[in-house]
Design a protein around this motif. Structure first.
Motif, PDB file in Angstrom:
ATOM      1  N   VAL A  65       1.292  -1.266  -0.027  1.00  0.00           N
ATOM      2  CA  VAL A  65      -0.466  -0.262   0.075  1.00  0.00           C
ATOM      3  C   VAL A  65       0.919   1.312  -0.160  1.00  0.00           C
ATOM      4  O   VAL A  65       0.548   2.025  -0.038  1.00  0.00           O
ATOM      5  N   GLN A  66       2.000   0.886   0.360  1.00  0.00           N
ATOM      6  CA  GLN A  66       3.037   1.874   0.417  1.00  0.00           C
ATOM      7  C   GLN A  66       3.561   2.762  -0.841  1.00  0.00           C
ATOM      8  O   GLN A  66       3.574   4.135  -1.138  1.00  0.00           O
ATOM      9  N   LEU A  67       3.929   1.422  -1.188  1.00  0.00           N
ATOM     10  CA  LEU A  67       4.145   1.790  -2.547  1.00  0.00           C
ATOM     11  C   LEU A  67       3.496   2.368  -3.701  1.00  0.00           C
ATOM     12  O   LEU A  67       3.641   3.271  -4.859  1.00  0.00           O
ATOM     13  N   GLY A  68       1.753   1.792  -3.400  1.00  0.00           N
ATOM     14  CA  GLY A  68       1.084   2.268  -4.532  1.00  0.00           C
ATOM     15  C   GLY A  68       0.291   3.672  -4.035  1.00  0.00           C
ATOM     16  O   GLY A  68       0.654   4.903  -4.761  1.00  0.00           O
ATOM     17  N   PHE A  70       2.638   5.467  -2.470  1.00  0.00           N
ATOM     18  CA  PHE A  70       3.688   7.246  -3.003  1.00  0.00           C
ATOM     19  C   PHE A  70       4.408   7.633  -4.584  1.00  0.00           C
ATOM     20  O   PHE A  70       4.639   8.512  -4.817  1.00  0.00           O
ATOM     21  N   SER A  71       3.823   5.917  -4.930  1.00  0.00           N
ATOM     22  CA  SER A  71       4.149   6.405  -6.301  1.00  0.00           C
ATOM     23  C   SER A  71       3.522   6.953  -7.225  1.00  0.00           C
ATOM     24  O   SER A  71       3.489   7.805  -8.437  1.00  0.00           O
ATOM     25  N   ALA A  72       2.035   6.804  -6.588  1.00  0.00           N
ATOM     26  CA  ALA A  72       0.787   7.496  -7.071  1.00  0.00           C
ATOM     27  C   ALA A  72       0.932   8.982  -7.262  1.00  0.00           C
ATOM     28  O   ALA A  72      -0.130   9.812  -7.837  1.00  0.00           O
ATOM     29  N   ALA A 174       5.362  19.020  -4.563  1.00  0.00           N
ATOM     30  CA  ALA A 174       6.178  17.782  -3.608  1.00  0.00           C
ATOM     31  C   ALA A 174       6.285  18.697  -2.743  1.00  0.00           C
ATOM     32  O   ALA A 174       4.861  17.701  -1.574  1.00  0.00           O
ATOM     33  N   PRO A 175       5.794  20.061  -1.346  1.00  0.00           N
ATOM     34  CA  PRO A 175       5.370  19.556  -0.616  1.00  0.00           C
ATOM     35  C   PRO A 175       3.951  19.713  -0.019  1.00  0.00           C
ATOM     36  O   PRO A 175       3.669  19.271   0.903  1.00  0.00           O
ATOM     37  N   VAL A 176       2.979  20.525  -1.040  1.00  0.00           N
ATOM     38  CA  VAL A 176       1.704  19.733  -0.823  1.00  0.00           C
ATOM     39  C   VAL A 176       1.530  18.093  -0.976  1.00  0.00           C
ATOM     40  O   VAL A 176       0.821  17.969  -0.165  1.00  0.00           O
ATOM     41  N   ILE A 177       2.093  17.469  -1.547  1.00  0.00           N
ATOM     42  CA  ILE A 177       2.367  16.092  -1.562  1.00  0.00           C
ATOM     43  C   ILE A 177       2.915  15.382  -0.453  1.00  0.00           C
ATOM     44  O   ILE A 177       2.086  14.564  -0.067  1.00  0.00           O
ATOM     45  N   ASN A 178       4.011  16.305  -0.135  1.00  0.00           N
ATOM     46  CA  ASN A 178       4.770  15.054   1.383  1.00  0.00           C
ATOM     47  C   ASN A 178       3.907  15.533   2.379  1.00  0.00           C
ATOM     48  O   ASN A 178       3.550  14.994   3.735  1.00  0.00           O
TER      49      ASN A 178
END
Length: 257
Positions: A65-68, A70-72, A174-178
């Motif tokens: 689930v972590q792979l999905g 962060f990848s997505a 990137a800051p929004v996603i993080n």
């Protein structure tokens, strides 16, 4: 063939070929979760993680689930670069459906993730690591887990591409996603089941939809098909996908993609 399906297949083919030409991205995309499994997993093997399932049946679904997640979530960065180099401008003058421009990219991301996951989990994890470290998971449970991760990828990639049409640079993206993915990862129980934490943290985690997906994948890997977790995860995953694709497509069109 309906125009939307034909256009989606066209866009999917373009980005799939582009991805296949990037060999380092494919290789490191598979190596990274394996390193996480090898270096982080053994730290948890002797801990009482709760439930009847073994520790690897708790750890491996979380890594998937972590792979999905962060990848997505970070797929939109590529779209930002396309906007800055004029690729999106050239696509705007074509008769291709705007929804197809989104879904073709999203389906490419799903295919890439499932290929990476399939190679890692079935060929390497289930054959080698399962024997050495003790993971036991039914084939049906693994297949259900892949479906959940695939639906999660559809949802998050749709929103990621929509956000990418709203920001001007990767530095703003990137800051929004993080800020979204990190709390979501911690509260979803990807690293450890939330039932091991304090009561208030467990309650807070129920407001994060990824929590139900993680629980569903873990139940599938443990072969626990009748306790309601898989059914609830299916409901949450479907609702999340419908909302995310609808919202993503609307924002995508409004941004003029």
């Amino acid at each position: 063939m309906p125009p939307l399906i034909a256009d989606t297949a066209l866009i999917f083919g373009r980005y799939a070929r582009q991805t296949l030409r990037s060999k380092p991205a494919l290789i490191f995309g598979m190596v990274q979760p394996l390193l996480f499994l090898v270096f982080f997993g053994p730290l948890l093997t002797d801990l009482p993680l709760g439930g009847q399932a073994g520790s690897w049946q708790t750890i491996v679904p979380g890594i998937l689930v972590q792979l999905g997640l962060f990848s997505a979530s970070f797929t939109g960065i590529g779209l930002i670069l396309e906007r800055r180099t004029g690729v999106i401008e050239r696509m705007r003058v074509t008769p291709v459906s705007r929804l197809a421009l989104l879904m073709g990219r999203v389906l490419k991301d799903v295919a890439l993730l499932l290929v990476q996951s399939l190679l890692l989990v079935q060929s390497l994890l289930l054959v080698c690591v399962a024997v050495v470290l003790g993971l036991r998971a039914p084939v049906l449970g693994v297949a259900i887990g892949f479906v959940f991760v695939g639906v999660l990828t559809v949802s998050l990639a749709s929103l990621s591409y929509a956000l990418a049409m709203r920001v001007a640079s990767p530095q703003g993206f990137a800051p929004v996603i993080n800020s979204i993915t990190m709390p979501a990862m911690l509260l979803s129980g990807i690293l450890l089941p939330m039932s091991l934490g304090p009561r208030w943290l467990d309650i807070a985690s129920h407001f994060v939809p990824f929590r139900y997906l993680v629980d569903g994948v873990r139940a599938a890997f443990a072969g626990e098909y009748g306790d309601g977790k898989i059914a609830l995860a299916s409901l949450v995953a479907s609702a999340l996908a419908v909302v995310a694709v609808t919202l993503g497509a609307r924002l995508f069109r409004q941004a003029g993609a």
